[in-house]
Write a protein that holds these residues in place. Structure first.
Motif: not given
Ligand code: NAG
Ligand code: NAG
Ligand code: NAG
Ligand code: NAG
Ligand code: NAG
Ligand code: NAG
Ligand code: NAG
Ligand code: NAG
Ligand code: NAG
Ligand code: NAG
Ligand code: NAG
Ligand code: NAG
Length: 791
Positions: A312, A315-316, A318, A336-337, A339-341, A368
Motif C-alpha cells: 500500500n 500509493k504515495t 507519485h 484501483k489506485w 493504475w492512477t499513479l 493508466s
C-alpha cells in the motif's frame, strides 16, 4: 633502417606510407582526424602495441579512430581501442606503458584472457580515465595502481580478478569506481567511503563479505550511486548504507541477509530515486504502514522479496515510473489506485497469485500511463480490461483470462508486443496483427480463420498462434511480412497445402505447421529442392502431407548448411527489448519434440536446427541431400512410409543429437558412420525392416533396446540378439576346444557384469572391444566369422 629514415620525414603521408612498409599494413586508412597531431614515435609505439597481439579481429582504420594527441607536444593523450581488436597476453614490457602522457585509456571489450594486470599501469600516472573492463584479466590488482593519483574514473569490471579490495583509497580524485563482476573477496575498507569525490561505486557480483564502518562525517559524502548486489554482505550493511544521505541509486539485491529487511532503514535517504532490493525478504510489518521512501522515488524493484500483500505504501509515490513486484506471493486484486499513479511506465507484477482488477474493466487500465505491463503467471480470471492507451508491451501469459481479446487492442498505435499465450481467450484473432512486432496467442481457444490482412511493410517478426481452434487456410498476405522470422500455427485445424510461397520471406527461421490438416506434396512443383534459405526449424509433423522427396530436396538451405562455430557464435536471432534502465527480455519459445521427449517451452536461444516430418505419409527414399544440413541437431522422419536404405550421408550430420526414423519401411543395414556421431543422445530406428549389426559407438550402445525393436534382422548391442549367435554354425568349436571355451565364457561373463552390462549379453561387439587388450587370439576367433557374415 627504412623505418628510421622515413620517420625523420615530417611529411605526414610519406611517413604513413613508410609505416606501410614497416608493418606491412596499409596505413593510408589511418589518415584520421585525431592522428595528424601525433608525433611519429608515438604512432610507432601504437603500432608496436598492436603488433604485440593477434589483431586479426581488428579493423585497422578503426584502431586509430580512438587516438588523440596533444597538438603541441604530439604525445598520445587518449587511446580508446575498438572492441574485439586485440587478442593475447598483455606483457609487463608492453609498449603501452611507454605512453606516459596518456590521460584517458580504454581497452575494454578486448581479449587479454589469462593476462594478469601488469604493474606497468602505475607508470601511466597522468591517467584520469582508465577502463579495462570485460577483458578476461586474471589475478590481483597490482599495488602500483595506487600511483594513479590523477584518476577520476576506474572501470575494471567484468574480468576474473581476485584478491581483496584493490588499493585505491588514496586515489583522492576518484569519482567513479566499477569493480563489478569479478571474484574479489574480503570486506570494504571504510576509508573508501570517506573518499571526497566518490560518487559512483559499483561492486555487484563479487564475493565481498561483512559490513563497513561509516565515517562520522558522511555529510561530506558525494556518493550517489551504490551497487552492492549479489555479494555476501551481512545485515549490518543496511544500517551503514542508510547513512549515505546523498544516495540516489541503490542496489542491494541478493545479499543473502538472513533476516527480513526493515524498510524504515531507508527513510533517511531523501534523495533516493531508485532502489533494488530483489532477492531479500522484506519484513511484513514494514510493508503495512505508509511510505519509507522519499515521495519522488522513480524506480522500485522488489522482486522475490516474500511480499504477501499488495504494498500500500506505493500509493504515495507519485513519481514512480517503474515498479517491479514480480516473484512474490501477492494475493487478491490489483487496487484501483495503483493504475492512477501518474508517471507509471513499467509495471511488472508477474509470478504472484493476483486474481483480478478492482474497478470496471472498461476503465481501470485504459487511462493508466503504463507502457510496459507484465501480468504473467498469476491467477487472473475473466475478461481482459481495455488495455492502457499508450501500451507498448503487454504480457499476460499463463493466467485464466477468458472472453474475447478486447477490440480496443487494435486502436493502440504504440502497441508492439502482445503476449496472451496460455489463457482461455475465445473468439476471433484481432484483425490488426500486421501492426505488432510480436504476437503470441498460443494455447487459447481462439477460433475462426487467421485474418488475411497483412500489408506490405508489416512489422510482424514473431507470430505464434499454436494450440487454438483456428481453421481455414494460411493467409496468403503473409508474403507481405518480410520481417517475419518465426511462424507457428501448430495444433489447429488449418486445411491447406504446403506454403511454398513463404519462400520469398528472407528472414523466416522457424516454421511450425504440425498437427493440422495440411495435405499434398512437400516437394515443390518443379520437383527440385525445397530450399528456404534462412529456415532452421521446420516442423510439419502430424499432417497429411505425402508423396516422395527428390534426392536433392535438402539443397540450398544456407542456415542449416553452415556448421555452428566452435564458440557457438551463430546464435538464433531472438528479440531483446531494453527500455531505459529496465530489462525486458523476450525469448521466442517453441514446443519441440526432441530426444523422444515432448518438451514444451524450449528456449530457442541458441542456434537450433530441427526438421520434423513425422506422422505424415511420405514415401520413397530419404533424400541423400539431408547430409548437407550440417547444423541439424534434431531429425524426425518417423511414422511415414519411407523405403530404401538409411542415407549414408547422415554420418556427416556431426552435431546431430536426436534421430528418429522409427515406423517406416526402411531396409538394409544401419550405416556404420552413425556409430561415430558423438553428440547423438537419442536414436530410434524401431519398426522398420533393417538387418545386420548395429554400429557400435558409445552413443549407440547406451540407447534403450526399444530403439531397435521391430526389425527382425538387427543384432548386436543394445539388443540381446547377438550377431555372433547368427553365425554360431559357422564357428562350431571342435570337441577338444570345448572345455577351454567354457572357461573363457566365464571370464567374459564376469567382466560383462563388472562393467555394468546385462549379464547374458556375452558376445556383443562392445564387450569384445573392451577385452581386446587381454585376449587378442580369442578375439580373432569371434571377429573372424563376424566379418565373413557381412561380406
Ligand atoms: C572499418 O571501419 C571503417 C570506419 O569505421 C568502416 O568504414 C569500414 O567499413 C570498416 N571495415 C571493415 C572491414 O569492417
Ligand atoms: C599539451 O601539452 C602542453 C605541454 O605539456 C600543455 O601545456 C597543454 O595543456 C597540452 N594541451 C592539451 C590540450 O592538453
Ligand atoms: C590545440 O588544441 C586546442 C584545444 O583542443 C585548440 O584550442 C588549439 O587551437 C589547437 N592548436 C593548434 C595549433 O592546433
Ligand atoms: C618483452 O618480453 C618478452 C619476454 O617476456 C620478450 O620476448 C620481448 O622481446 C620483450 N619485448 C620488448 C619490446 O622488449
Ligand atoms: C580469447 O583468447 C583466448 C586465448 O587466446 C581464446 O581461447 C579465446 O577463444 C578468445 N576469446 C575470444 C572471444 O576471442
Ligand atoms: C609511480 O610513478 C612514478 C613517476 O611519477 C614512477 O617513477 C614510479 O615507478 C611509479 N611507481 C609504480 C609502482 O609504478
Ligand atoms: C598511495 O599509497 C601508496 C602506497 O600505500 C603510496 O606509495 C602512494 O604515494 C600514495 N599516493 C598518494 C597520492 O597518497
Ligand atoms: C564499465 O564497463 C562496462 C563494460 O564496458 C560497462 O558496461 C559499465 O557501464 C562501465 N561502468 C561505468 C561506471 O561506466
Ligand atoms: C564517530 O563518533 C563517535 C562519537 O561521536 C565515536 O565514538 C566513534 O568512534 C566515531 N566513529 C568513527 C568511525 O570515527
Ligand atoms: C546464504 O546464507 C546462508 C545462511 O544464512 C548460508 O548457509 C548460505 O551459504 C548463503 N549463501 C550464499 C550464496 O552465500
Ligand atoms: C476454458 O474454458 C472452457 C469453457 O469456456 C472450460 O471448459 C475450460 O476448462 C477452460 N480451460 C482452462 C484451462 O481454464
Ligand atoms: C560427407 O561430406 C563430405 C564433404 O562435404 C563429402 O565429400 C562426402 O561425400 C559426404 N559423405 C557422404 C556419405 O555423403
Amino acid at each position: 633502417m627504412m623505418t628510421m629514415s622515413c620517420l625523420r620525414l615530417h611529411f605526414l603521408s610519406v611517413k604513413l606510407l613508410c609505416f606501410a612498409f614497416a608493418s606491412s599494413i596499409l596505413m593510408i586508412d589511418a589518415l584520421v582526424v585525431g592522428l595528424s597531431t601525433c608525433h611519429p614515435d608515438q604512432i610507432q609505439a601504437l603500432m608496436q602495441f598492436k603488433n604485440e597481439f593477434d589483431s586479426r579481429g581488428c579493423n585497422h582504420s578503426e584502431y586509430f579512430n580512438g587516438v588523440r594527441c596533444n597538438n603541441t607536444t604530439g604525445a598520445v593523450t587518449k587511446l580508446q581501442l575498438p572492441s574485439g581488436c586485440l587478442n593475447g597476453i598483455l606483457k609487463a614490457n608492453s609498449s603501452l606503458f611507454g605512453l606516459h602522457q596518456l590521460r584517458s585509456l580504454d581497452l575494454s571489450h578486448n581479449n587479454f584472457t589469462s593476462s594478469s594486470l601488469p604493474s606497468g599501469f602505475g607508470n601511466l600516472n597522468k591517467l584520469k580515465v582508465l577502463s579495462l573492463s570485460s577483458n578476461g584479466f586474471t589475478g590481483q590488482v597490482p599495488s602500483s595502481f595506487s600511483n594513479l593519483s590523477m584518476l577520476t574514473d576506474l572501470n575494471i569490471s567484468q574480468n576474473e580478478l581476485i584478491g581483496s579490495f584493490p588499493h585505491v583509497w588514496n586515489l583522492t580524485k576518484l569519482s567513479v569506481l566499477d569493480l563489478s563482476h569479478n571474484h574479489f573477496t574480503g570486506t570494504i575498507p571504510s576509508s573508501l567511503l570517506s573518499m571526497p569525490f566518490l560518487s559512483y561505486l559499483e561492486l555487484s557480483e563479487n564475493h565481498f563479505t561483512g559490513s563497513f564502518e561509516v565515517p562520522n562525517s558522511t555529510s561530506s559524502s558525494r556518493l550517489e550511486t551504490l551497487y552492492l548486489g549479489h555479494n555476501h554482505f551481512d545485515g549490518q550493511i543496511l544500517e551503514a548504507v542508510s547513512k549515505f544521505i546523498t544516495l540516489k541509486d541503490l542496489d542491494l539485491s541478493y545479499l543473502n541477509i538472513s533476516y527480513p529487511i526493515d524498510l524504515n532503514l531507508f527513510s533517511s535517504l531523501e534523495s533516493l530515486l531508485s532502489v533494488d532490493l530483489s532477492g531479500n525478504s522484506i519484513s511484513a510489518a514494514s510493508l503495512r504502514s505508509y511510505s519509507y521512501f522519499p515521495l519522488n522515488m522513480e524506480r522500485l524493484v522488489l522482486s522475490g522479496c516474500d511480499i504477501g500483500q499488495f504494498p500500500n505504501f506505493l500509493k504515495t509515490l507519485h513519481n514512480l515510473e517503474l515498479i517491479d513486484i514480480s516473484h512474490n506471493k501477492i494475493k487478491g486484486k490489483v487496487p484501483k489506485w495503483f493504475w492512477t499513479l501518474p508517471h507509471l511506465l513499467v509495471v511488472r507484477v508477474a509470478d504472484n497469485s493476483l486474481n483480478g482488477f478492482e474497478g470496471s474493466l472498461a476503465e481501470v487500465l485504459v487511462n493508466s500511463s503504463v507502457q510496459i505491463l507484465s501480468l504473467a503467471s498469476n491467477n487472473f480470471k475473466g475478461p481482459f480490461p481495455d488495455p492502457p492507451r499508450f501500451i507498448n508491451l503487454l504480457n499476460a501469459r499463463n493466467n485464466s483470462f477468458t472472453g474475447n481479446i478486447p477490440l480496443s487492442t487494435c486502436n493502440r498505435s504504440s502497441f508492439k508486443l502482445l503476449i496472451l499465450s496460455y489463457n482461455n481467450f475465445t473468439g476471433p484473432i484481432p484483425q490488426c496483427l500486421s501492426n505488432f512486432r510480436i504476437v503470441k496467442l498460443r494455447k487459447n481457444n481462439l477460433e475462426g480463420s487467421i485474418p488475411d490482412m497483412f500489408y506490405v511493410g508489416a512489422s510482424i517478426q514473431t507470430l505464434d498462434i499454436g494450440y487454438n481452434q483456428l481453421a481455414g487456410q494460411l493467409p496468403r498476405s503473409l508474403v507481405n511480412c518480410s520481417r517475419l522470422q518465426f511462424l507457428s500455427v501448430d495444433n489447429n485445424i488449418i486445411k491447406d497445402t504446403f506454403p511454398f510461397w513463404l519462400k520469398v520471406l528472407p528472414n523466416l527461421q522457424v516454421l511450425t505447421l504440425s498437427s493440422n490438416k495440411f495435405y499434398g506434396p512437400m516437394s515443390p512443383y518443379d520437383q527440385g529442392p525445397l530450399g528456404i534459405p534462412e529456415l532452421r526449424i521446420l516442423d510439419i509433423s502430424h499432417n497429411n502431407f505425402g508423396g516422395s522427396l527428390p534426392a536433392s530436396y535438402f539443397m540450398n538451405w544456407e542456415a542449416l548448411s553452415l556448421k555452428m562455430n566452435e564458440d557457438g557464435s551463430l546464435y538464433m536471432v531472438y528479440n531483446k527489448e531494453a527500455y531505459k534502465n529496465v530489462y525486458y527480455i523476450y525469448e521466442d519459445v517453441i514446443d519441440l519434440q526432441n530426444k523422444g521427449l515432448f518438451m514444451e517451452q524450449v528456449k530457442v536461444l541458441t542456434l537450433y536446427g530441427a526438421i520434423d516430418f513425422s506422422g505424415n505419409r511420405f514415401e520413397g527414399n530419404i533424400p541423400e541431400s539431408i547430409g548437407l544440413l550440417k547444423a541439424l541437431i534434431s531429425l524426425n522422419l518417423s511414422n511415414n512410409a519411407f523405403t530404401g536404405q538409411i542415407p549414408l550421408s547422415l554420418e556427416n550430420l556431426t552435431d546431430l543429437e536426436s534421430l528418429d526414423l522409427s515406423r517406416n519401411k526402411l531396409s538394409g543395414t544401419i550405416p556404420n558412420g552413425l556409430g561415430s556421431l558423438s553428440f547423438l543422445a537419442y536414436i530410434n530406428v524401431s519398426q522398420n525392416q533393417l538387418k545386420g549389426d548395429i554400429p557400435q559407438g558409445t552413443q549407440i550402445i547406451g540407447q534403450a533396446k526399444s530403439s531397435f525393436d521391430g526389425n527382425a534382422g538387427l543384432c548386436g548391442l543394445p539388443l540381446e540378439q547377438s550377431c555372433f549367435e547368427y553365425s554360431v554354425p559357422a564357428m562350431q568349436p571342435k570337441q577338444e576346444d570345448k572345455e577351454e571355451e567354457e572357461e573363457e565364457d566365464e571370464v567374459l561373463n564376469w567382466k560383462a557384469v563388472a562393467i555394468g552390462f546385462v549379464p547374458g549379453v556375452l558376445f556383443g561387439l562392445a564387450i569384445v572391444k573392451l577385452i581386446a587388450s587381454y585376449k587378442p587370439e580369442w578375439l580373432a576367433k569371434i571377429i573372424g566369422p563376424e566379418k565373413r557374415k557381412h561380406r
